[in-house]
Design an enzyme around this catalytic site. Sequence first.
Site, short mmCIF file in Angstrom:
data_model
loop_
_atom_site.label_atom_id
_atom_site.label_comp_id
_atom_site.label_asym_id
_atom_site.label_seq_id
_atom_site.Cartn_x
_atom_site.Cartn_y
_atom_site.Cartn_z
CE LYS A 218 -3.79 2.28 2.54
NZ LYS A 218 -3.80 2.70 3.18
CG HIS A 237 -3.83 1.31 11.81
ND1 HIS A 237 -3.17 2.43 11.80
CD2 HIS A 237 -3.02 0.58 11.28
CE1 HIS A 237 -2.44 2.68 11.53
NE2 HIS A 237 -2.54 1.14 11.04
CG ASP A 239 -0.14 -2.39 10.16
OD1 ASP A 239 -0.72 -2.04 10.67
OD2 ASP A 239 1.34 -2.56 9.71
CG HIS A 293 1.50 2.17 13.76
ND1 HIS A 293 0.53 0.27 14.36
CD2 HIS A 293 1.43 1.96 12.38
CE1 HIS A 293 0.39 -0.19 13.32
NE2 HIS A 293 0.36 0.26 12.11
#
Length: 360
Positions: A218, A237, A239, A293
């Site tokens: 991404k 969020h 990962d 993060h």
Amino acid sequence: MVTSSVAAAQRVESLSSSGVQSIPKEYVRPQEELTSIGDVFEEEKKKDGPQVPTIDLKEIDSEDEVVREKCRQKLKQAAVDWGVMHLVNHGISDDLLENVKKAGKAFFELPIEEKERHANDQASGNVQGYGSKLANNASGQLEWEDYFFHLVYPEDKRDLSIWPKTPADYTEVTSEYARQLRSLATKILSILSVGLGLEEGRLEKEVGGLEELMLQMKINYYPKCPQPELALGVEAHTDISALTFILHNMVPGLQLFYEGKWVTAKCVPNSIVMHIGDTIEILSNGKYKSILHRGLVNKEKVRISWAVFCEPPKEKIILKPLPETVSETEPPLFPPRTFHQHIQHKLFRKTQDTLLSKKV
């Protein structure tokens, strides 16, 4: 395929270049978040307080056992304490890293109409391609970023028809980077395995092995923001991946929530930032951390980052703490779920949290 007139209205780049002085309300973060959003350039200069560890991998395969073990122990400790680190001397050449960054930057420098030819269609579940975040939670909040998302490894699972044809070397350099990252992932997973007292290949096998572990890239494009103190490039969020590897264009923005405070990561030349994702946190029964993060934006410089998420297959594997990580004093912290179920659980919980906060 989204038509360009519809999609362009959603592009943050269009909004940024239109000269707006104030950002639309759907990009403004909730009041409780705003108190913690500062000037990212000032934040990066801070020398006091905790700093994201830098792990030098130069001795990772040293023939000297003591030297090798010292290096591996540092990596394991960073995974336990932080769950994120800057990797240097990782074995991927500076030239290749620069070429990957040049190719991605060149794509985002194309006119928006050109980029729209690669637009994804999230509504129909087609997430690969050029896009911007659609509101996927009850708050309807948006992030200050556009992106290009595509699967880059294994090679036989790629859809090259959606990869950018401009610049001409995009496919070549991105493919080579994915191949080399895949080898690096094997090395990291073997060290983390041994760190848990397991045989070297165990974690890699548990996340799908060479055939099934997916590498999804991404490219995040964060345009200049007229009110960076009100917005986020990416909201807080963890990962979902096993591991995430990140390159960036040396503009600060990554923040980690460590010991109750937001810590801004320094920009370390020629490094790759690596996150431990939820998948490894679950398999290790919480011994390795998947750290919360987020990404800040600014009004002076465009920030671009290249995140590669190493993800297990969605349905084939049940993710749960490995038996060797569980004991009477350390019961399992996570229920068994497929990777797909874990994603759905996180989305559902986020939506519920948002609804509850609106009722309070």
